[in-house]
Design an enzyme around this catalytic site. Structure first.
Site, short mmCIF file in Angstrom:
data_model
loop_
_atom_site.label_atom_id
_atom_site.label_comp_id
_atom_site.label_asym_id
_atom_site.label_seq_id
_atom_site.Cartn_x
_atom_site.Cartn_y
_atom_site.Cartn_z
N CYS A 75 -1.26 5.96 7.05
CA CYS A 75 -2.58 5.48 7.45
C CYS A 75 -2.44 4.55 8.65
CB CYS A 75 -3.24 4.75 6.28
SG CYS A 75 -4.77 3.90 6.71
N PHE B 208 -23.81 -14.41 23.32
CA PHE B 208 -23.41 -13.28 22.48
C PHE B 208 -23.70 -13.64 21.02
CE2 PHE B 208 -20.59 -13.53 26.17
CZ PHE B 208 -20.73 -12.27 26.75
N ASN C 60 -25.23 -15.75 13.62
CA ASN C 60 -24.16 -16.24 12.74
C ASN C 60 -23.80 -17.69 13.02
OD1 ASN C 60 -21.99 -15.77 10.74
ND2 ASN C 60 -20.62 -15.91 12.50
N CYS D 208 0.82 -1.20 0.00
CA CYS D 208 0.00 0.00 0.00
C CYS D 208 0.86 1.26 0.00
CB CYS D 208 -0.91 0.00 1.23
SG CYS D 208 -1.94 1.48 1.35
N CYS E 163 -12.01 -12.25 20.12
CA CYS E 163 -11.32 -11.21 19.34
C CYS E 163 -10.28 -10.49 20.21
CB CYS E 163 -12.32 -10.22 18.76
SG CYS E 163 -13.36 -9.39 19.98
#
Length: 434
Positions: free
Chosen positions: A73, A292, A297, A67, A391
């Site tokens: 960024c 959760f 999903n 990139c 996560c």
């Protein structure tokens, strides 16, 4: 001040770790095994922060970032590390968290779940700023360690068709009467056209609506407007859109609103669901809890295989969406849902639930501390398998310590899923058994 350093390891944020006169230095851009010249940017009593100025002896895994905005960024921080080596580094982060936070070790490290390294993001929150000094409107991610919006003209982790919209979006926002009152564009992709949600702090007038419609027609996108919180997002007046994604392996389609949570990386999500189903070892007589559960999903693939599935989520709108998705896939009679704040439950909470013999837990970054404290001990024989999708490796390790040291479960296996390539984000999945 510049110093020559040997990078001994990397931390959970992808920074190199070195020592300078006995003091720990976190080196942005440094890779394990490298010798670098680094500039000390910030000095604290117990550590320094530095950034690489020159690589004297590079790591064999150092690569040229793809990139052109890398280093400015703040969206990706690990593009200078070979993609496969990134996954290995994330696996080490998971193992280190288990060891140092939880004092636990997985009996088996599961093979990492990997997918495309570029063009994988099907969700993004892009900041918008009208910056006169930079010639107009900027649309993109924030600069590294800054509230400024990066001057981006492309983004390699977005699908090419969406990356190509960054420059046209700048021109569009600059043409709007509310250009100074539109701070954000949220992007969501399903199995149809890309959806763009314009956050606006003032009403959108007819002239601006006409410009948005013209942009949508030219670039094959759909617009939502969001005047306040996420729940206020709605299509342009007179329009109606359906957004959905498919889990092909399971024959399931999920409807969702662009501001509702879905996984950023659909390729990894599909493989993560497959892995979770395998680890649960579902039987036709199983009664499974999905905590959760979001919009279902994991719940719906479980419901296809188990006798009874019970999904719990703290958000009433997401539970409504989960029920809708269950009905739309012909599973309404095989699953039940409930709204509950899983961060504030009593230690006897599990006893109030329908009888369950297996669990899947997929909490946000805060983890599932209250839940694991409320689970029955392994010796009770009530839970046969518990799959934990995480996560945050630190909160997973914290919760694993309770499950193992206090509840008597074993950590039978754990591994990473590369949900966010080129970032330091670590997604993982773990299996606990009595």
């Amino acid at each position: 001040m510049s110093v020559t350093l040997h990078i001994e390891s990397t931390d959970h944020e992808g920074q190199g770790i070195a020592r300078n006169d006995g003091k720990t230095v976190f080196v942005e851009g440094g890779l394990t095994g490298e010798t670098v010249v680094a500039r000390i940017m910030r000095s604290k009593p117990n550590y320094d922060k530095a950034t690489v100025e020159q690589v004297l002896r590079p790591s064999p895994f150092r690569v040229a970032p793809d990139c052109p905005h890398f280093g400015v960024c703040g969206g990706c921080s690990m593009q200078h590390l070979d993609a496969r080596a990134q996954v290995a580094a994330k696996q080490r982060v998971l193992e280190d968290n288990f060891k140092h936070i939880g004092n636990v070790q997985a009996e088996q490290m599961l093979p990492p779940i990997e997918g495309p390294h570029w063009g994988y993001r099907h969700r993004a929150r892009l900041s918008v700023r009208h910056v006169v000094k930079k010639g107009g409107v900027l649309v993109g991610f924030h600069e590294k360690r800054s509230s400024y919006v990066a001057d981006m003209r492309e983004c390699r982790v977005l699908p090419p068709a969406v990356s190509d919209l960054l420059v046209p979006l700048r021109a569009l926002i600059a043409s709007l009467a509310i250009r100074d009152r539109a701070p954000q564009i949220e992007y969501a992709q399903g199995d149809g056209l890309p959806m763009l949600v314009l956050r606006h702090l003032e009403p959108v007038g007819d002239a601006d609506l006409a410009l948005l419609r013209a942009f949508a027609a030219e670039h094959q996108v759909q617009w939502y407007l969001q005047p306040k919180g996420p729940e206020t997002a709605h299509p342009l007046p007179g329009e109606a859109h359906t957004l959905g994604y498919v889990l092909t392996e399971f024959g399931l389609r999920y409807r969702f609103q662009p501001t509702e949570f879905t996984q950023v990386n659909p390729h990894i999500n599909a493989m993560l669901v497959r892995r979770a189903m395998r680890l649960l070892e579902l039987r036709p007589d199983d009664r499974v809890g999905d905590l959760f559960c979001g919009l279902g999903n994991f719940t719906l693939p479980i419901a296809q295989r188990a006798a009874f599935t019970y999904g719990i989520e703290g958000s009433a709108p997401l539970i409504a969406r989960a029920r809708e998705n269950a009905a739309g896939n012909g599973l309404a009679d095989r699953v039940d849902f409930a709204v509950a704040n899983l961060f504030e439950i009593a230690e006897d909470w599990f006893d109030t639930l329908p009888q369950l013999n297996k669990l899947l837990i997929d909490p946000p970054r805060d983890g599932a501390l209250a839940v694991v404290k409320a689970l029955p001990p392994a010796a009770s024989g009530r839970l046969e398998r518990l799959v934990y999708v995480s996560c945050s490796p630190s909160t997973l390790a914290r919760d694993a310590a309770i499950l193992i040291h206090e509840k008597g479960y074993r950590l039978a296996g754990a591994g990473v899923a590369n949900m966010f390539p080129h970032t330091a984000h670590v997604e993982s999945i773990a299996l606990f058994v009595p």
